[in-house]
Design an enzyme around this catalytic site. Structure first.
Site, PDB file in Angstrom:
ATOM      1  N   GLY A 192      -9.737  -9.571  -0.723  1.00 38.55           N
ATOM      2  CA  GLY A 192      -8.588 -10.203  -0.082  1.00 38.55           C
ATOM      3  C   GLY A 192      -8.379 -11.655  -0.445  1.00 38.55           C
ATOM      4  O   GLY A 192      -7.271 -12.067  -0.826  1.00 38.55           O
ATOM      5  N   LYS A 239     -20.543 -17.884   1.332  1.00 41.64           N
ATOM      6  CA  LYS A 239     -21.974 -17.679   1.529  1.00 41.64           C
ATOM      7  C   LYS A 239     -22.627 -16.793   0.474  1.00 41.64           C
ATOM      8  O   LYS A 239     -22.108 -15.749   0.130  1.00 41.64           O
ATOM      9  CB  LYS A 239     -22.219 -17.073   2.914  1.00 41.64           C
ATOM     10  CG  LYS A 239     -21.836 -17.996   4.061  1.00 41.64           C
ATOM     11  CD  LYS A 239     -22.162 -17.352   5.403  1.00 41.64           C
ATOM     12  CE  LYS A 239     -21.879 -18.307   6.554  1.00 41.64           C
ATOM     13  NZ  LYS A 239     -22.232 -17.717   7.861  1.00 41.64           N
ATOM     14  N   GLY A 262     -14.158  -3.921   0.818  1.00 44.16           N
ATOM     15  CA  GLY A 262     -15.533  -3.422   0.830  1.00 44.16           C
ATOM     16  C   GLY A 262     -15.869  -2.549  -0.360  1.00 44.16           C
ATOM     17  O   GLY A 262     -16.954  -2.658  -0.934  1.00 44.16           O
ATOM     18  N   ARG A 302       0.817  -1.211   0.000  1.00 43.36           N
ATOM     19  CA  ARG A 302       0.000   0.000   0.000  1.00 43.36           C
ATOM     20  C   ARG A 302       0.854   1.266   0.000  1.00 43.36           C
ATOM     21  O   ARG A 302       0.432   2.303  -0.511  1.00 43.36           O
ATOM     22  CB  ARG A 302      -0.963  -0.031   1.185  1.00 43.36           C
ATOM     23  CG  ARG A 302      -2.117  -1.001   0.951  1.00 43.36           C
ATOM     24  CD  ARG A 302      -3.062  -1.123   2.108  1.00 43.36           C
ATOM     25  NE  ARG A 302      -4.284  -1.826   1.713  1.00 43.36           N
ATOM     26  CZ  ARG A 302      -5.205  -2.255   2.538  1.00 43.36           C
ATOM     27  NH1 ARG A 302      -5.078  -2.068   3.839  1.00 43.36           N
ATOM     28  NH2 ARG A 302      -6.289  -2.882   2.093  1.00 43.36           N
TER      29      ARG A 302
END
Length: 387
Positions: free
Chosen positions: A346, A189, A369, A37
């Site tokens: 990720g 999921k 996100g 990063r």
């Protein structure tokens, strides 16, 4: 997707750019253990310097929840950042006189309660640090925070180099893609990616569903899935997604053969069998070789690929086979110039690195996100504010 770039801000001689970056790096014993990063910050700092300006960096670290938590200070990041940038890097707290360094890192924005509340007063204090605002933190673009959204309205604003490249890649993948478009959505999921699936069936030509969520769809279609991970209460939802895909002309691909085992552990005894032949006590842990061959054919016929989530329990050999094989097929097509490939999340980045094709993909987003919300078709506040 209209947004300005640093070059649009004009001559920055004698000016300071307030730059929102992602410095949320892994640390151990006070040292940065992965500078990925930090490397992403360099092109933007260099671009600002090339136009005569200097950079004051805003960033968060961890989740201090509006409290000053010494262990979450950004000060320990400064030496590693200076090494990556090859410039003098100072450190300051809000309210301090800024040091004269080429780059200044401000203390953790989330030490202030107003940061996550998008407080205009805090944003005004951030804006007072400079003359222009640059957002280079796509990973925080889904948050309407003082340092990502409110401050952008107070100064001439632009996207940083890394964020600009990210937005262009995403536009090429789903905004105005070259068709056919194929999406791979995997993971445990269905419930965690419901909005993603609902959005994609209206936008892509092929939807490949893998991982544990594929079991829910197989169950919805009436297949016995043994003791596999499955959200049986989402049967009707899965059928609705399949029906909507059919209406939209999107072909959904589910495993036709699977790898099953009776234990969830690496190198457990396993066998390949048709997806409709699973019996009680067996767990589906990966897609089978016939499925991989079929899906590789889908990739070969496509022009654009968006990927989020693994095809199986890729952390454990041999249940990484489908993820690795499909990733390698995508990487080869990308290297040959036949497929534009965009991936994010990720687990996905880890899976592509595991497959050895991370460098082959056209673009890999490190955002979690924000990447998912983009796949859900949501407007990202940090991006909208730059328009």
């Amino acid at each position: 997707m209209a947004f300005k770039r640093i070059s649009d801000l004009g001559d920055l001689t004698g000016k300071t750019a307030v730059v929102r970056v992602d410095l949320n790096v892994p640390m151990a014993d006070g040292k940065v253990t992965d500078d990925t990063r930090l490397q992403a910050v360099k092109p933007t700092v260099d671009a600002i310097a090339a136009q005569g300006g200097r950079s004051v960096l805003l960033a968060h670290f961890g989740r201090p929840k509006g409290q000053v938590v010494p262990e979450m200070s950004l000060k320990p990041v400064v030496p590693a950042l200076a090494s990556v940038l090859g410039r003098s890097v100072g450190f300051a707290e809000l309210g301090d006189d800024l040091p004269a360094d080429e780059v200044v890192v401000m203390e953790n924005t989330r030490f202030f309660p107003g940061e996550e509340k998008n407080d205009p007063e805090l944003a005004a204090k951030f804006a007072a640090l400079g003359d222009v605002y640059v957002n280079d933190a796509f990973s925080a673009a889904h948050r309407a925070h003082a340092s990502t959204e409110a401050v952008a309205k107070l100064l001439p604003s632009a996207a940083g180099e890394t964020m600009g490249a990210e937005l262009e890649a995403l536009e090429a993948a789903l905004g105005k893609p070259e068709r056919p478009v194929v999406a791979v959505v995997g993971g445990a999921k269905v419930s965690s990616k419901l909005a993603v699936l609902e959005n994609l069936v209206a936008k892509v030509d092929h939807l490949i569903i893998g991982g544990g969520m594929a079991n829910t769809f197989l169950f919805a279609q009436g297949h016995d899935i043994g003791s596999s991970l499955c959200e049986k209460d989402l049967k009707d939802t899965a059928l609705k997604i399949l029906a909507n895909a059919d209406k939209a002309g999107c072909k959904v691909h589910l495993p036709t053969d699977v790898v099953v085992a009776r234990e969830f552990k690496a190198h457990a005894d396993n066998e390949v069998k048709p997806a409709d032949a699973v019996v009680e006590g067996e767990m589906i842990l990966d897609a089978g070789p016939a499925t991989v061959e079929m899906l590789a054919g889908v990739l070969a016929e496509s022009k654009t690929l968006v990927w989020n989530g693994p095809m199986g329990a890729f952390e454990m050999a041999p249940f990484d086979m489908a993820t690795v094989a499909l990733a390698k097929a995508a990487g080869k097509l990308t290297d040959e110039g036949k497929l534009l490939t965009v991936a994010g999340g990720g687990d996905t980045v880890a899976a592509l690195a595991h497959a050895g094709v991370k460098e082959s993909f056209t673009h890999i987003s490190t955002a979690g996100g924000a990447f998912l919300e983009w796949m859900e078709g949501k407007d990202l506040p940090g991006v909208v504010a730059l328009g």
